[in-house]
Design an enzyme around this catalytic site. Sequence first.
Site, PDB file in Angstrom:
ATOM      1  N   HIS A   1       0.832  -1.199   0.000  1.00 48.56           N
ATOM      2  CA  HIS A   1       0.000   0.000   0.000  1.00 48.56           C
ATOM      3  C   HIS A   1       0.865   1.246   0.000  1.00 48.56           C
ATOM      4  O   HIS A   1       2.005   1.235   0.459  1.00 48.56           O
ATOM      5  CB  HIS A   1      -0.929   0.019   1.218  1.00 48.56           C
ATOM      6  CG  HIS A   1      -0.212  -0.122   2.518  1.00 48.56           C
ATOM      7  ND1 HIS A   1       0.173  -1.346   3.022  1.00 48.56           N
ATOM      8  CD2 HIS A   1       0.222   0.804   3.402  1.00 48.56           C
ATOM      9  CE1 HIS A   1       0.792  -1.164   4.178  1.00 48.56           C
ATOM     10  NE2 HIS A   1       0.840   0.128   4.429  1.00 48.56           N
TER      11      HIS A   1
ATOM     12  N   HIS B   1       0.645   5.301   1.195  1.00 48.73           N
ATOM     13  CA  HIS B   1      -0.086   6.315   1.975  1.00 48.73           C
ATOM     14  C   HIS B   1      -0.071   7.636   1.208  1.00 48.73           C
ATOM     15  O   HIS B   1       1.000   8.100   0.809  1.00 48.73           O
ATOM     16  CB  HIS B   1       0.603   6.589   3.316  1.00 48.73           C
ATOM     17  CG  HIS B   1       0.654   5.428   4.246  1.00 48.73           C
ATOM     18  ND1 HIS B   1      -0.184   5.312   5.327  1.00 48.73           N
ATOM     19  CD2 HIS B   1       1.459   4.339   4.293  1.00 48.73           C
ATOM     20  CE1 HIS B   1       0.093   4.207   6.006  1.00 48.73           C
ATOM     21  NE2 HIS B   1       1.096   3.588   5.388  1.00 48.73           N
TER      22      HIS B   1
HETATM   23  P1  5GP Z   1       1.757   0.586   7.371  1.00 49.71           P
HETATM   24  O1  5GP Z   1       2.227   0.912   8.757  1.00 49.71           O
HETATM   25  O2  5GP Z   1       1.748  -0.909   7.114  1.00 49.71           O
HETATM   26  O3  5GP Z   1       2.481   1.340   6.293  1.00 49.71           O
HETATM   27  O4  5GP Z   1       0.276   1.118   7.292  1.00 49.71           O
HETATM   28  C1  5GP Z   1      -0.843   0.355   7.544  1.00 49.71           C
HETATM   29  C2  5GP Z   1      -1.984   1.316   7.714  1.00 49.71           C
HETATM   30  O5  5GP Z   1      -3.189   0.581   7.636  1.00 49.71           O
HETATM   31  C3  5GP Z   1      -2.003   2.037   9.063  1.00 49.71           C
HETATM   32  O6  5GP Z   1      -1.851   3.446   8.854  1.00 49.71           O
HETATM   33  C4  5GP Z   1      -3.360   1.680   9.675  1.00 49.71           C
HETATM   34  O7  5GP Z   1      -3.987   2.770  10.280  1.00 49.71           O
HETATM   35  C5  5GP Z   1      -4.141   1.186   8.477  1.00 49.71           C
HETATM   36  N1  5GP Z   1      -5.126   0.168   8.789  1.00 49.71           N
HETATM   37  C6  5GP Z   1      -4.924  -0.976   9.507  1.00 49.71           C
HETATM   38  N2  5GP Z   1      -6.063  -1.701   9.585  1.00 49.71           N
HETATM   39  C7  5GP Z   1      -7.009  -1.005   8.876  1.00 49.71           C
HETATM   40  C8  5GP Z   1      -8.382  -1.240   8.599  1.00 49.71           C
HETATM   41  O8  5GP Z   1      -8.986  -2.230   8.992  1.00 49.71           O
HETATM   42  N3  5GP Z   1      -9.018  -0.303   7.857  1.00 49.71           N
HETATM   43  C9  5GP Z   1      -8.394   0.828   7.387  1.00 49.71           C
HETATM   44  N4  5GP Z   1      -9.109   1.681   6.667  1.00 49.71           N
HETATM   45  N5  5GP Z   1      -7.092   1.082   7.634  1.00 49.71           N
HETATM   46  C10 5GP Z   1      -6.410   0.181   8.379  1.00 49.71           C
END
Ligand code: 5GP
Length: 139
Positions: free
Chosen positions: A99, A101
């Site tokens: 993903h 951001h």
């Molecule tokens: P990472 O830290 O892996 O780059 O980002 C993962 C992101 O996914 C986090 O910012 C977290 O808030 C988001 N996230 C985790 N679980 C869910 C979910 O069930 N729904 C949504 N919309 N975002 C999620």
Amino acid sequence: MEDCVFCKIVSGDIPSSKVYEDDDVLAFLDITQATDGHTLVIPKKHVRNVLEMDEKTAETFFSRVPKLARAIQKAMDAQGLNIINNNEKVAGQTVFHAHIHLLPRYQEGDEFDFQFVQHEPDFVKLAKLAKTIQKEVVV
Ligand code: 5GP
Ligand code: ZN
């Protein structure tokens, strides 16, 4: 993929606030909203992160980013926008479905902070590092 929260969002098993969808890519609001409008863009196909992504998936996935970034900036009336992508735990990845951001920014010094450590330039080191990486890049 079973037990992947983003695959469950793609399949509709978990609800999400979708902002864009096509055959290959989905964009929805991050549940934590680091800034208002904080959006995640994902390939619908499960892939762990960019380190494991093939070129075709990458082409589709990354090609959607500029139009989504512009749409978010316009809709949110933001002054700018950060694009962040975390790969593996050491780099802050917590959900292991690739993903990106998209973080709209509203004013300098706002609550979201992201800074590079500034080192004095070391040109010998730079030349060595560039050579090491060049050797691994398959054209
Ligand atoms: P990472 O830290 O892996 O780059 O980002 C993962 C992101 O996914 C986090 O910012 C977290 O808030 C988001 N996230 C985790 N679980 C869910 C979910 O069930 N729904 C949504 N919309 N975002 C999620
Ligand atoms: Zn997944």
